[in-house]
Design a protein around this motif. Structure first.
Motif, PDB file in Angstrom:
ATOM      1  N   HIS A  34       0.828  -1.211   0.000  1.00  0.00           N
ATOM      2  CA  HIS A  34       0.000   0.000   0.000  1.00  0.00           C
ATOM      3  C   HIS A  34       0.862   1.261   0.000  1.00  0.00           C
ATOM      4  O   HIS A  34       0.453   2.303  -0.532  1.00  0.00           O
ATOM      5  CB  HIS A  34      -0.954  -0.001   1.199  1.00  0.00           C
ATOM      6  N   GLU A  35       2.089   1.188   0.567  1.00  0.00           N
ATOM      7  CA  GLU A  35       2.992   2.338   0.528  1.00  0.00           C
ATOM      8  C   GLU A  35       3.470   2.588  -0.905  1.00  0.00           C
ATOM      9  O   GLU A  35       3.613   3.745  -1.320  1.00  0.00           O
ATOM     10  CB  GLU A  35       4.189   2.085   1.451  1.00  0.00           C
ATOM     11  N   VAL A  38       0.613   4.315  -2.757  1.00  0.00           N
ATOM     12  CA  VAL A  38       0.489   5.731  -2.370  1.00  0.00           C
ATOM     13  C   VAL A  38       1.572   6.572  -3.039  1.00  0.00           C
ATOM     14  O   VAL A  38       1.307   7.662  -3.559  1.00  0.00           O
ATOM     15  CB  VAL A  38       0.577   5.875  -0.831  1.00  0.00           C
ATOM     16  N   SER A  41       0.816   6.973  -6.666  1.00  0.00           N
ATOM     17  CA  SER A  41      -0.317   7.873  -6.824  1.00  0.00           C
ATOM     18  C   SER A  41       0.115   9.333  -6.729  1.00  0.00           C
ATOM     19  O   SER A  41      -0.320  10.174  -7.522  1.00  0.00           O
ATOM     20  CB  SER A  41      -1.366   7.566  -5.749  1.00  0.00           C
ATOM     21  N   HIS A  42       1.011   9.648  -5.770  1.00  0.00           N
ATOM     22  CA  HIS A  42       1.515  11.025  -5.643  1.00  0.00           C
ATOM     23  C   HIS A  42       2.318  11.432  -6.880  1.00  0.00           C
ATOM     24  O   HIS A  42       2.192  12.554  -7.382  1.00  0.00           O
ATOM     25  CB  HIS A  42       2.386  11.149  -4.391  1.00  0.00           C
TER      26      HIS A  42
END
Length: 428
Positions: A34-35, A38, A41-42
């Motif tokens: 999940h990191e 993220v 996504s950024h």
């Protein structure tokens, strides 16, 4: 590598990182999947903002952009007006806008304060520039619009759905125009996806529940009345519960010493009677607390001279059947502390079998919870304690029986001293 992955996703029009890719990166870089998602996504958003900013810069240098200065237009201008103003359309201006107003970079259309209510939606039409890949148009949110009533207007006056606009931008694989289309304004929302922009502005369709949104006065009154009734009912229930609990506490209080345990041996019978009348988990937890604070002599009387252990077994079985893991654990810990003897277990033979089964205690959906594991561990420790106690008692009984048999055998044998004296006389 993550940056390259974000660029690849941006080119494909999909923002989602597959689980396999996230797992591979997580293993390689010692992170969690999940990191990874993220981070990508950024990076995706950062590249999307750069593309949007470049599009704005390129468009501002062309006549088409100069003729489209709308930021947030709350005016009721209709796209069909473009047919009445071919000059504006020919120059790339937005439909329904005079060419003179559009040709001035500093000129901005009149804006009005737009409000939102769940039942009625937005109070005025809102327009904003939208970019999706190479496609550029104006998104229109009509006054009081509902789901799927949004539309996009091209500079030449064509009106299409946001999904079709997404296809024109080459992002159809995304299948989510709200995440693939970028809102372009002159304010803080420059380069944000439509979804993030609409969440920030609050220009949602009719029926959207927004936390903190203003509600009509009559709706507020209804909610206030309902809330007052609920609070009053809850207060009554709490008061009733408090009275019942206080009655139980008042009955048990005379039996307790300063330490909170049973005061005397002759009070254990009354205490067990109260145990049988403890119907709530809070009351049963109070009883267990009292047992833990009771001195050893009185505790032994509670175990040997009453049905206290039997009541604890009944409670434990009921708690197990209703998946009350906390109460099951408390009772197991209490039983580990009590001086339970073999004679007591003989009175309730099913109790030992029940504790043995608790070693595999696993309520549905709670198999791996900490309370479940603690129940299993305490059941194993309690069984081991009882097995050790039973083994020791059996060994003691066997030793006592062997000693008694040896004594009986010795009593039945002829006297050894007399035999020796007769033998000595014969020799003489």
């Amino acid at each position: 590598e993550l940056d390259a992955c974000a660029k690849s996703l941006l080119a494909s029009g999909s923002k989602d990182v597959s689980d396999d890719v996230a797992a591979a990166f997580a293993t390689k870089h010692d992170l969690k999947p999940h990191e990874i998602k993220v981070a990508v996504s950024h990076l995706y958003d950062a590249h999307a903002e750069k593309i949007a900013a470049a599009a704005v810069a390129a468009a501002s240098a062309s006549p088409v952009s100069a003729a489209a200065p709308i930021v947030l237009d709350a005016s009721p201008a209709k796209p069909a007006a473009a047919k009445k103003n071919p000059a504006a359309t020919a120059h790339g201006g937005l439909p329904g806008k005079p060419l003179a107003a559009a040709s001035s970079p500093s000129a901005k259309p009149a804006t009005a304060t737009v409000t939102f209510a769940t039942k009625t939606g937005i109070s005025a039409e809102v327009r904003v520039d939208l970019v999706c890949g190479p496609a550029r148009g104006t998104l229109v949110l009509p006054k009081w619009y509902k789901q799927k009533q949004e539309y996009v207007v091209y500079p030449d006056g064509r009106k299409i759905s946001p999904a079709a606009f997404e296809r024109d931008g080459g992002k159809e694989k995304s299948k989510s125009w709200k995440n693939s289309c970028i809102v372009v304004t002159n304010d803080a929302f420059n380069g944000k996806t439509f979804k993030r922009w609409v969440d920030a502005t609050g220009y949602h369709p009719v029926g959207t529940e927004i936390e903190g949104a203003a509600a009509p006065a009559d709706e507020k009154k209804k909610k206030s009345k309902k809330s007052s009734k609920e609070k009053s009912k809850k207060a009554e229930e709490e008061d009733e519960e408090e009275v019942e609990k206080s009655v139980f506490e008042r009955n048990i209080e005379p039996l307790l010493d300063d330490a909170g345990g049973i005061k005397a041996i002759d009070m254990t019978g009354r205490f067990v009677w109260l145990m049988r009348n403890a119907l709530k988990n809070a009351e049963r937890s109070l009883v267990i607390s009292v047992i833990h604070r009771t001195s050893k002599p009185i505790m032994r009387s509670f175990v040997d001279g009453s049905d206290g252990v039997k009541v604890l077994y009944e409670w434990c079985a009921a708690a197990r059947d209703t998946n009350k893991s906390s109460l099951v654990l408390k009772i197991l810990k209490t039983l580990r502390k009590l001086p339970v003897t073999f004679a007591v277990l003989e009175k309730t033979p099913e109790f030992a079998k029940f504790v043995n089964k608790l070693r595999k205690y696993a309520p549905p959906g709670k198999e791996s919870e900490d309370l479940t594991i603690q129940v299993q561990d305490n059941a194993m420790e309690l069984k081991a304690k009882w097995v050790k106690m039973i083994t020791a008692e059996n060994a003691a009984k066997e030793a006592a029986a062997a000693k008694k048999a040896a004594a009986a055998k010795a009593a039945a044998a002829p006297p050894v001293v007399g035999v020796k004296r007769d033998a000595a006389a014969a020799a003489a």
